[in-house]
Scaffold this active site. Structure first.
Site, short mmCIF file in Angstrom:
data_model
loop_
_atom_site.label_atom_id
_atom_site.label_comp_id
_atom_site.label_asym_id
_atom_site.label_seq_id
_atom_site.Cartn_x
_atom_site.Cartn_y
_atom_site.Cartn_z
N GLU A 40 0.83 -1.21 0.00
CA GLU A 40 0.00 0.00 0.00
C GLU A 40 0.87 1.26 0.00
O GLU A 40 0.59 2.22 -0.73
CB GLU A 40 -0.91 0.04 1.24
CG GLU A 40 -1.80 -1.18 1.41
CD GLU A 40 -1.16 -2.26 2.27
OE1 GLU A 40 0.01 -2.64 2.02
OE2 GLU A 40 -1.82 -2.75 3.20
N CYS A 42 -1.94 -2.57 7.40
CA CYS A 42 -1.41 -2.45 8.77
C CYS A 42 -1.60 -1.01 9.25
O CYS A 42 -1.98 -0.12 8.47
CB CYS A 42 0.06 -2.84 8.80
SG CYS A 42 1.14 -1.55 8.14
N1 LIG Z 1 -1.28 -4.99 4.44
C1 LIG Z 1 -0.05 -5.52 4.33
C2 LIG Z 1 0.43 -6.40 5.27
C3 LIG Z 1 1.69 -6.93 5.10
N2 LIG Z 1 2.43 -6.59 4.03
C4 LIG Z 1 3.71 -7.24 3.80
C5 LIG Z 1 4.80 -7.12 4.80
C6 LIG Z 1 5.53 -8.43 4.67
O1 LIG Z 1 6.41 -8.39 3.54
C7 LIG Z 1 4.41 -9.42 4.40
C8 LIG Z 1 3.83 -10.05 5.65
O2 LIG Z 1 4.64 -11.13 5.99
P1 LIG Z 1 4.17 -12.28 7.01
O3 LIG Z 1 4.23 -11.69 8.39
O4 LIG Z 1 2.77 -12.70 6.63
O5 LIG Z 1 5.17 -13.36 6.79
O6 LIG Z 1 3.43 -8.65 3.76
C9 LIG Z 1 1.92 -5.70 3.09
O7 LIG Z 1 2.59 -5.40 2.07
N3 LIG Z 1 0.71 -5.17 3.28
ZN ZN Z 2 1.46 -1.81 5.97
#
Ligand SMILES: Nc1ccn([C@H]2C[C@H](O)[C@@H](COP(=O)(O)O)O2)c(=O)n1
Ligand code: ZN
Length: 162
Positions: free
Chosen positions: A82, A106
């Site tokens: 995002e 997040c």
């Molecule tokens: N809304 C989101 C949530 C997470 N991300 C990214 C950050 C990390 O690269 C991955 C999450 O990793 P995990 O903890 O599931 O192994 O996703 C995002 O881009 N946007």
């Molecule tokens: Zn985020």
């Protein structure tokens, strides 16, 4: 009588499909997230996926989820899809736009979403719904008047041969 095709994809399928396709560029081995920002006139303004900042090598920085030292995990380095989509936009204001994302934003991305004037978030997965970060996001969006709803999967199979 019109001969219009009937089985074309909806706007939501189109934009969520573009978000998901964008996520396929991610190098994160566990979670690939994609995002697509759309104007009120249904024009695609920007896209993004989760990855490292420019100049930080995908082969040298860690992709681990856990480690004794936080510096050995991906969390301190990755730019979320995002935020990348917001930062990738060079056309001026995003005020009034909609954001399609394959995973609920997040709290940090949520702040950027609110501050850039995005008014609607359409998300697919909400797999971290119980995490404080997601709860904080929803709290901020509720307060700021940003609408959000879960994408209703049509289960249409879209195959692209490239
Ligand atoms: N809304 C989101 C949530 C997470 N991300 C990214 C950050 C990390 O690269 C991955 C999450 O990793 P995990 O903890 O599931 O192994 O996703 C995002 O881009 N946007
Ligand atoms: Zn985020």
């Amino acid at each position: 009588m019109s001969d219009k095709r009937e089985n074309y994809i909806s706007w939501d399928e189109y934009f969520m499909g573009v978000a998901m396709l964008s996520g396929m560029r991610s190098k994160d081995p566990s979670t690939q997230v994609g995002c697509c920002i759309v104007s009120p006139e249904n024009k695609i303004l920007s896209m993004g996926y989760n990855g490292l900042p420019r100049g930080c090598s995908d082969d040298e920085f860690p992709w681990a989820r856990e480690g004794e030292d936080p510096l050995e995990t991906k969390y301190v380095y990755t730019v979320h899809s995002e935020l990348n989509a917001i930062l990738n936009y060079s056309g001026g204001s995003l005020a009034g736009s909609k954001l399609y994302v394959s995973l609920f934003p997040c709290n940090e991305c949520c702040k950027a979403i609110i501050q850039s004037g995005i008014v609607e978030v359409i998300f697919d997965s909400d797999k971290y719904a119980d995490e404080p970060s997601t709860i904080a996001s929803k709290k901020m969006m509720d307060a700021a008047g940003v609408r959000y709803y879960q994408y209703h999967r049509s289960n249409r199979q879209i195959t692209i041969r490239v």
